[in-house]
Design an enzyme around this catalytic site. Sequence first.
Site, mmCIF file in Angstrom:
data_model
loop_
_atom_site.group_PDB
_atom_site.id
_atom_site.type_symbol
_atom_site.label_atom_id
_atom_site.label_comp_id
_atom_site.label_asym_id
_atom_site.label_seq_id
_atom_site.Cartn_x
_atom_site.Cartn_y
_atom_site.Cartn_z
ATOM 1 N N ASP A 233 0.868 -1.185 0.000
ATOM 2 C CA ASP A 233 0.000 0.000 0.000
ATOM 3 C C ASP A 233 0.902 1.232 0.000
ATOM 4 O OD1 ASP A 233 -2.204 1.602 0.020
ATOM 5 O OD2 ASP A 233 -2.976 0.925 1.949
ATOM 6 N N GLU A 253 0.284 -4.531 5.408
ATOM 7 C CA GLU A 253 -0.541 -5.725 5.268
ATOM 8 C C GLU A 253 -0.634 -6.210 3.824
ATOM 9 O OE1 GLU A 253 -4.493 -5.170 6.688
ATOM 10 O OE2 GLU A 253 -4.960 -3.528 5.337
#
Length: 363
Positions: A233, A253
């Site tokens: 991300d 994540e």
Amino acid sequence: MATAPRPRTSTREPEELGRRLAAWLDTRLPGAKVINVSVPGSNGMSSETLLFDIEHPDTPLRACALRLAADPAAYTVFPSYDMPRQHRVMSLVARHTDLPVPSVQWLEEDPGPLGAPFFVMARAEGRVPPDVMPYTYEGNWLHAATDAERAVLQEASISLLARLHDQFPAKEAEFLLPEGEGRPLRRHVDAQRAYYSWVVEGLAPSPLIERAFARLEEIWPQDEGPAVLNWGDARIGNVVYDGFTPAAVLDWEMAAYAPREVDLGWTVYLHRFFQDLTVGFGQPGLPDFLRREDLERRYAELTGHTPRDMEFHTLYAALRHGIVMLRIAYRQAHFGEVEIPENPDGLILHHASLAAMVQGTYW
């Protein structure tokens, strides 16, 4: 848009989390007090973050942040949340690079104490470019900055990506490779197909997303290049800045083992998503900030690697973001915040730009 409430992301009560956290911490650090528990206003759409302070004479750790797997009762964005994986990635990045990654501390894999696995890390002080309302809108610190200040932030931010890709030993990231066959890019895309299938299971599929997958096959890179550790991300909304200098790189994540351009394409497109949204609501946004050509050029200068096949990788980023947006919209429908239209493509905020990319007319 300016008055829309933030979508619901959890059914958990912060006060109850605080009480349970204090009980858990007493098993790890007897006699410690948990104070100043809060949920940041910028809490993400996926995993949750809890901020708190510790009072204890035997630990230098005072200001903490807790990363908690998504509330399973809140129509989660992703099918699973591997907190040990995130903890491992952050530990390895801190060991192998000079990126300012928060020091990770305790990892709790038992869902009993807080209802889901979590880990605790040191909290960084600073400010984060907002997502709601986006930093491209008027009325926030980054939009109010001078062009020179934003240039400093842009340079520092693309340097984060370049240093991560160059400094981290690629072999150490191979554990992130999804199961399956083929090279890392093929496995990455296949994993996204599986994620999309999970999102639309029992629901109407998105014709636009399926066209985008087909278009990827048509323009698939002849040479995908070497795989490296991808932040995942990779965007400025996941960086805490001290002034205009990165103080902490957050949210791992979506970390992956994939070509460099997967990360770079995400950085390019996620800014364009906010910029397009802002222009669509009648504001100029920040048209000279984080431009694709500037990021590609500077990344090449910093790494010696000239980005390749960026039409593929920006389309892939927009497609991946579209799947996430579709899942978030279905979660809003689950909580009664929106109604599902006859054409599910309307649930994807950036459906017009994604369609233009599929047609080859966006850039």
